[in-house]
Scaffold this active site. Structure first.
Site, mmCIF file in Angstrom:
data_model
loop_
_atom_site.group_PDB
_atom_site.id
_atom_site.type_symbol
_atom_site.label_atom_id
_atom_site.label_comp_id
_atom_site.label_asym_id
_atom_site.label_seq_id
_atom_site.Cartn_x
_atom_site.Cartn_y
_atom_site.Cartn_z
ATOM 1 N N ASP A 4 2.880 8.314 9.292
ATOM 2 C CA ASP A 4 2.903 7.139 10.154
ATOM 3 C C ASP A 4 2.287 7.512 11.492
ATOM 4 O O ASP A 4 2.623 8.556 12.072
ATOM 5 C CB ASP A 4 4.334 6.644 10.382
ATOM 6 C CG ASP A 4 4.870 5.839 9.192
ATOM 7 O OD1 ASP A 4 4.189 5.790 8.160
ATOM 8 O OD2 ASP A 4 5.973 5.283 9.314
ATOM 9 N N ASP B 100 13.366 8.908 10.866
ATOM 10 C CA ASP B 100 13.090 7.918 9.825
ATOM 11 C C ASP B 100 12.937 8.512 8.433
ATOM 12 O O ASP B 100 13.080 7.804 7.444
ATOM 13 C CB ASP B 100 11.808 7.153 10.159
ATOM 14 C CG ASP B 100 11.988 6.208 11.327
ATOM 15 O OD1 ASP B 100 13.139 5.790 11.568
ATOM 16 O OD2 ASP B 100 10.995 5.891 11.996
ATOM 17 N N ARG C 230 -0.198 0.711 0.958
ATOM 18 C CA ARG C 230 -0.430 1.269 2.295
ATOM 19 C C ARG C 230 -1.239 2.560 2.259
ATOM 20 O O ARG C 230 -0.749 3.619 2.588
ATOM 21 C CB ARG C 230 0.887 1.488 3.051
ATOM 22 C CG ARG C 230 1.668 0.223 3.298
ATOM 23 C CD ARG C 230 2.854 0.470 4.213
ATOM 24 N NE ARG C 230 3.570 -0.762 4.508
ATOM 25 C CZ ARG C 230 4.610 -0.860 5.333
ATOM 26 N NH1 ARG C 230 5.068 0.232 5.942
ATOM 27 N NH2 ARG C 230 5.197 -2.020 5.537
ATOM 28 N N ASP D 246 10.582 7.659 4.131
ATOM 29 C CA ASP D 246 9.876 6.531 4.742
ATOM 30 C C ASP D 246 8.394 6.653 4.412
ATOM 31 O O ASP D 246 8.028 6.637 3.246
ATOM 32 C CB ASP D 246 10.150 6.497 6.242
ATOM 33 C CG ASP D 246 9.763 5.175 6.876
ATOM 34 O OD1 ASP D 246 9.461 4.217 6.144
ATOM 35 O OD2 ASP D 246 9.753 5.084 8.118
#
Length: 434
Positions: A261, A233, A313, A257
């Site tokens: 994560d 990603d 985020r 990305d």
């Protein structure tokens, strides 16, 4: 005890229900080796899950508070060259002039949900001497890729400053520490780091930036196995079905990305003392509103600086329990902390400096749910410092007693800039306190 048993039964039930499509993400050939790793990861998540997460947050809050008691006079009387550690994680090791001779002491210093992470402690020291990354199937000894695929626990250090361009994602095995203290190591302009279906990983002191999407292909993921991978990603650090992970004193920016994560029932994670800048979607905790297996997620975000050029985020959460404590949020364009699917978010002693845009003053953002639904989610703010018009929209039971349940003793938000003063990789010199 009855409440704990009910939680465990529910947890076991949702861990069993994981879609094959998601579990095999980026694994082109989900063979017996990867199937066993996925099954082992489920069991590890159950072992790492805390039925009473407030006990973990209580321990962290106590350590932060204790560190400031009796510490103010010492800071006023510091002489040049003395240790300047400002939070309990750093005070555990940075003040030792022999840190380079006892690197594995770092493994005793974790706090929060990742506090039991020991990485490669007890294993051999592996010295990376070669920054190249040319062979994905048979990596050259002395390279970082060769180090992270070894089966035994390893404490991985670097012989000198180096910039490593990963041609494809770096797939780690369990029980490893990547320790860049004392040198300047950049993972840049290539693929990122993948922590998938493994446990017990420490990543410390790296500069991770300008990460690109990998093309995939045949990549070795252990000494005894390699297989076909689809395109990665472009995450800086991808945590996938992994447990007991500690990311500390890293600097991250400009990835294709996310910067970090954590998805697919990853749990027992601490992200601390790090500096984040120049990126849109900073951290994603939880893959999808449909993946209820992410209820097992328990993540601590502590003593980090969220700096220039960030958009949103920080983190964005689903399903799990997230303790966000004593971070310094000096920049965002859209919002700082967001989520969906009923995550529990406890914000303690953070400093939030809102951007000039009148439409972006709110710290929080609920997604894909009307107020009639999210009003019951537990999102609480305690001792946060709101500046330049920042505001945190709380939700959940208005009688939710934070002081009794979490015994909040973390320092107020006005101390966040001190606690995060040394966020990012440290300029450590052997023979001196770091």
């Amino acid at each position: 005890m009855e409440t704990v048993n009910v939680r465990l039964v529910v947890l076991i039930a949702f861990l069993v229900i994981i879609s094959t499509t998601t579990v095999t993400a980026h694994i082109g050939d989900f063979d017996e080796v990867w199937q066993k790793r996925a099954a082992d990861a489920k069991r590890a998540a159950l072992r790492a899950y805390h039925p009473n997460p407030e006990k973990v947050t209580d321990t962290l809050n106590h350590d932060v508070h204790k560190g400031f008691e009796g510490g103010n006079n010492k800071r006023r009387n510091l002489r040049k060259g003395e240790c300047t550690a400002t939070n309990p994680i750093d005070r555990c090791w940075r003040c030792k002039s022999n840190w380079a001779d006892n690197r594995m002491r770092l493994a005793d210093c974790g706090l929060g949900f990742g506090q039991e992470t020991t990485g490669g402690k007890g294993g051999k020291i592996y010295v990376v001497t070669d920054p190249s990354d040319n062979d994905m199937v048979n990596p050259k000894p002395g390279t970082l890729r060769h180090a992270v695929i070894q089966e035994e626990p390893l404490w991985i250090i670097f012989a000198h400053n180096m910039a490593i361009r990963l041609n494809e994602e770096l797939i780690m095995t369990s029980n490893k520490t990547i320790d860049a203290r004392g040198v300047n190591v950049h993972i840049a302009s290539g693929a990122g780091i993948t922590v998938q279906f493994v446990h017990n990983i420490i990543i410390h002191g790296l500069h991770v930036h300008d990460i690109k999407v990998g093309n995939g292909g045949l990549i070795r993921d252990s000494v005894s196995h390699y297989g076909f991978r689809t395109r990665s990603d472009g995450d800086g650090i991808s945590i996938f079905g992994a447990t007991n992970i500690w990311v500390d004193h890293v600097s991250m920016s400009k990835c294709s990305d996310g910067l970090i994560d954590a998805i697919m029932a990853s749990t027992a994670i601490t992200i601390s003392n790090s500096h984040f800048a120049h990126h849109n979607e900073v951290m994603l905790f939880g893959a999808s509103d449909s993946h209820s297996d992410d209820k097992v997620m328990q993540i601590t975000v502590a003593f980090n600086h969220f700096g220039q050029g960030l958009v949103q985020r920080m983190p964005r959460c689903r399903w799990g329990f997230f303790h966000v404590v004593n971070n310094d949020y000096t920049h965002w364009l859209m919002y700082a902390i967001g989520g969906s699917k009923n995550p529990t978010i406890i914000s303690h002693g953070n400093r939030f400096v809102a951007p000039p845009d009148i439409n972006s003053k709110e710290v929080t953002k609920r997604e894909y749910s009307p107020q009639s639904v999210w009003k019951d989610w537990t999102w609480r703010s305690q001792d946060d410092l709101m500046m330049n018009g920042a505001y945190f929209v709380e939700s959940g039971d208005p009688n939710f007693d934070l002081s009794n349940k979490f015994v909040i003793n973390a320092k107020p938000g006005k101390y966040a800039s001190i606690l995060t003063k040394f966020a990012g990789p440290l300029p450590c010199v052997e023979g001196k306190p770091c």
